[in-house]
Scaffold this active site. Structure first.
Site, PDB file in Angstrom:
ATOM      1  N   TYR A  51       1.117  -1.153   0.099  1.00 15.59           N
ATOM      2  CA  TYR A  51      -0.110  -0.179  -0.140  1.00 15.59           C
ATOM      3  C   TYR A  51       0.640   1.397  -0.299  1.00 15.59           C
ATOM      4  CZ  TYR A  51      -3.941   3.312   2.100  1.00 15.59           C
ATOM      5  OH  TYR A  51      -4.722   4.114   2.241  1.00 15.59           O
TER       6      TYR A  51
ATOM      7  N   LYS B 203       0.973   4.422  -2.547  1.00 11.62           N
ATOM      8  CA  LYS B 203       0.320   5.247  -2.484  1.00 11.62           C
ATOM      9  C   LYS B 203       1.718   6.363  -3.038  1.00 11.62           C
ATOM     10  CE  LYS B 203      -3.109   5.186  -1.746  1.00 11.62           C
ATOM     11  NZ  LYS B 203      -4.912   5.554  -1.723  1.00 11.62           N
TER      12      LYS B 203
END
Ligand SMILES: NC(=O)c1ccc[n+]([C@@H]2O[C@H](COP(=O)([O-])OP(=O)(O)OC[C@H]3O[C@@H](n4cnc5c(N)ncnc54)[C@H](O)[C@@H]3O)[C@@H](O)[C@H]2O)c1
Length: 304
Positions: free
Chosen positions: A164, A168
């Site tokens: 993640y 990002k």
């Protein structure tokens, strides 16, 4: 209804729930016609259903707004293209895209599977590319438009969500690349790092000191989609909104440099790096240490 986005056509991914839903509803309330995209999956990306996007379209239409549903998966090129095609076939133009869709597959790095890595990077990072790619081709011809990516404070690093965090961080670089490459066509690109109460943030194992509602995030997105932001030259930026807090992140830049005549050797680096160049202390490392300390004391750890 306001008129911040009167006459505009906006596509929002992940618009069936949480922040994306609030963005779609707020954009429609401000006068935009909205393409509501959602694959209708669970937090880990499984069990798709088209009902989630359709329900938000019904909500918008019930309050007098205009919206159309697309239940495609944004991690496919065809999905990104279809969202843009539906905007054009339904409303004839596309002024803004907001890439909110996301999933979580939490695991320590040393245990993470290829599938856990690929699915998260595909949904967040590729899922932003697919729509930016298709939309930017239209906006370039239109000579205007706004691209918005969704990042996270976790782009600084994450203990148990390397997939993640990496996605990002990639979204920030993608947004900055879009801002640079499309500037001459009048297209802006910005990223939002939200903190809001949704099913996704409900699983965070710590007290968040600063958090708000999806509607707070929607207010920032409406502004970024508006002519007010474009006229203000807002592009290539990363903003956090967390309830009452609105913050801008720094652009990455070199802190300190040293030069060696004739080039560096390992010995010369060992001698000069500690004093002349040094380190830039990692704030997240101190935060993780404080959280571990609090957890040892039996408290629910606090985090920014
Ligand atoms: N909630 C927070 O505090 C927080 C913090 C940092 C970043 N974010 C980011 O904000 C965004 C929205 O998060 P949220 O909290 O509203 O989550 P959420 O789980 O409430 O909503 C995410 C939506 O995305 C949809 N989706 C997932 N995969 C998709 C795909 N392949 N194609 C289309 N739709 C898909 C889901 O069906 C869901 O409706 C995410 O990108 C998330 O990473 C949220």
């Amino acid at each position: 209804m306001g008129n911040f986005l009167a006459g505009k056509v906006v596509a929002v991914t992940g618009a069936g729930r949480g922040i994306g839903r609030a963005v779609a509803i707020a954009a429609a309330a401000e006068g935009a016609r909205v393409v509501v995209n959602d694959y209708g999956v669970s937090v880990d990306g499984s069990s798709p259903t088209s009902e989630v996007a359709e329900a938000v379209v019904k909500e918008i239409v019930a309050t007098g707004g205009e919206a159309v549903a697309v239940a495609d998966d944004v991690s496919t090129m065809a999905g990104g293209q279809r969202i843009v095609d539906v905007a054009l076939s339904s409303y004839g133009r596309l002024d803004g895209v907001v890439c909110v869709a996301g999933i979580l597959r939490e695991r320590m790095l040393f245990n993470m599977t290829e599938e856990e890595w690929d699915s998260v990077v595909a949904t967040h990072l590729k899922g932003t590319f697919t729509l930016f790619r298709a939309a930017s081709a239209v906006m370039r011809k239109q000579r205007g438009g706004t691209l918005i990516g969704f990042t996270s404070g976790n782009h600084q690093g994450s203990v148990s969500q390397a997939n993640y965090s990496a996605a990002k961080g990639g979204i920030i670089s993608l947004v900055r690349s879009a801002a640079l490459g499309l500037h001459k066509y009048g297209v802006t690109a910005n990223a939002v790092a939200p903190v809001a109460r949704t099913r996704m943030s409900a699983g965070v194992p710590m007290e968040l000191a600063e958090i708000g509602e999806p509607e707070d995030v929607a207010a920032l997105v409406v502004y970024l989609l508006s002519d007010r932001a474009r006229e203000g030259g807002v592009t290539g930026q990363v903003y956090t909104i967390a309830g009452a807090k609105l913050a801008v992140w720094a652009q990455p830049r070199e802190l300190r440099a040293a030069y060696a005549v004739g080039g560096w050797t390992p010995e010369a680096i060992a001698e000069f790096l500690p004093g002349a160049v040094g380190v830039d202390a990692m704030p997240m490392l101190a935060q993780v240490a404080a959280m571990e300390e609090a957890a040892r004391g039996g408290a629910r750890p606090n985090a920014q």
